[in-house]
Design a protein around this motif. Structure first.
Motif, PDB file in Angstrom:
ATOM      1  N   SER A  90       0.889  -1.299   0.178  1.00 23.04           N
ATOM      2  CA  SER A  90       0.042   0.015   0.014  1.00 23.04           C
ATOM      3  C   SER A  90       0.918   1.405  -0.079  1.00 23.04           C
ATOM      4  O   SER A  90       0.417   2.150   0.618  1.00 23.04           O
ATOM      5  CB  SER A  90      -0.723   0.099   1.274  1.00 23.04           C
ATOM      6  OG  SER A  90      -0.146   0.017   2.357  1.00 23.04           O
ATOM      7  N   ALA A  93      -0.851   4.514  -1.526  1.00 22.86           N
ATOM      8  CA  ALA A  93      -1.849   5.059  -0.715  1.00 22.86           C
ATOM      9  C   ALA A  93      -1.073   5.819   0.415  1.00 22.86           C
ATOM     10  O   ALA A  93      -1.379   6.930   0.831  1.00 22.86           O
ATOM     11  CB  ALA A  93      -2.853   3.648  -0.049  1.00 22.86           C
ATOM     12  N   ALA A 109      -7.161  -2.420  -4.601  1.00 20.70           N
ATOM     13  CA  ALA A 109      -8.336  -1.515  -4.687  1.00 20.70           C
ATOM     14  C   ALA A 109      -9.569  -1.793  -5.386  1.00 20.70           C
ATOM     15  O   ALA A 109     -10.623  -1.401  -4.952  1.00 20.70           O
ATOM     16  CB  ALA A 109      -7.745   0.104  -5.146  1.00 20.70           C
TER      17      ALA A 109
END
Length: 232
Positions: A90, A93, A109
């Motif tokens: 991630s 993000a 996602a």
């Protein structure tokens, strides 16, 4: 959006140097553009970094150590949170960036979007805000339900995962066979060595027995000669 990485070029700490290299190396591997900002030779960089790291993210002494990562003015985190994001796939993000299409993070996602919002049908208006604040509308109408496309991607991913799992099982079985074969070879060698040792012991026993027999024969011969001499 510019990713800013605050670091110390002349740090005497080996641990800090390694952490900085890890962050920069991973960003370069992902082809993420970033700006390295040195706090050792630039007082303004050092002051800005210390003032903009959130209070709850600062250590007990109040002085955050590099590397510290920002997206423009927004704080992303330090090395520990970056490492956690890396382990969880991630990082985009974490950096506040959209993941590139086809990446593991983008696929994850998509799965989360379907779970939270349900299927996306043809004719749905998708709104997207660009970097300059403009809202773009996109009508999904490609002749195929986007849900099917995402589902196909999910199925492909599951198939790849199954293939990977099967390959891992085959590798494990192969390794187990190799270990078994090695163990059998070792056992066979040990048996052969034991046989050789037993044969050597038998030869030694035979030689000792032969020596004893020869000694006894010599003694008998000597006794016989002595008796003959006495008779004479």
């Amino acid at each position: 959006m510019v990713i800013k990485v605050f670091l110390a070029s002349s740090s005497g700490s080996t641990a800090i140097k390694k952490k900085q290299q890890d962050v920069l190396g991973f960003l370069e591997a992902l082809k993420v553009e970033y700006a390295p900002l040195d706090i050792a030779c630039n007082v303004d960089n050092r002051t800005w970094m210390r003032e903009n790291v959130p209070v709850e993210k600062k250590p007990t002494n109040g002085i955050p150590l590099p590397p510290q990562i920002f997206n423009e003015e927004s704080y992303c985190g330090d090395y520990e949170t970056f490492f956690d994001a890396k382990e969880d796939n991630s990082v985009y993000a974490f950096l506040g960036l959209p993941p590139p299409p086809g990446s593991k993070e983008a696929q994850q996602a998509e799965k989360e979007f379907i779970l939270q919002n349900g299927p996306v049908k043809n004719g749905t208006v998708e709104k997207k805000t660009t970097e300059n604040g403009t809202v773009e509308n996109k009508i999904i109408d490609n002749g195929t339900d986007e849900t099917d496309t995402v589902q196909n991607k999910m199925d492909d991913n599951e198939l790849d995962e199954n293939r990977t799992a099967d390959a891992e099982v085959e590798d494990e079985n192969h390794e187990a066979d190799k270990l078994k074969a090695t163990a059998e070879e070792v056992a066979q060698e040990e048996d052969e060595e034991a046989k050789e040792e037993e044969e050597l012991r038998q030869l030694e026993d035979e030689e000792e027995a032969l020596e004893v027999t020869e000694d006894e024969e010599e003694e008998v011969a000597e006794v016989g000669e002595s008796e003959e001499e006495e008779d004479e």
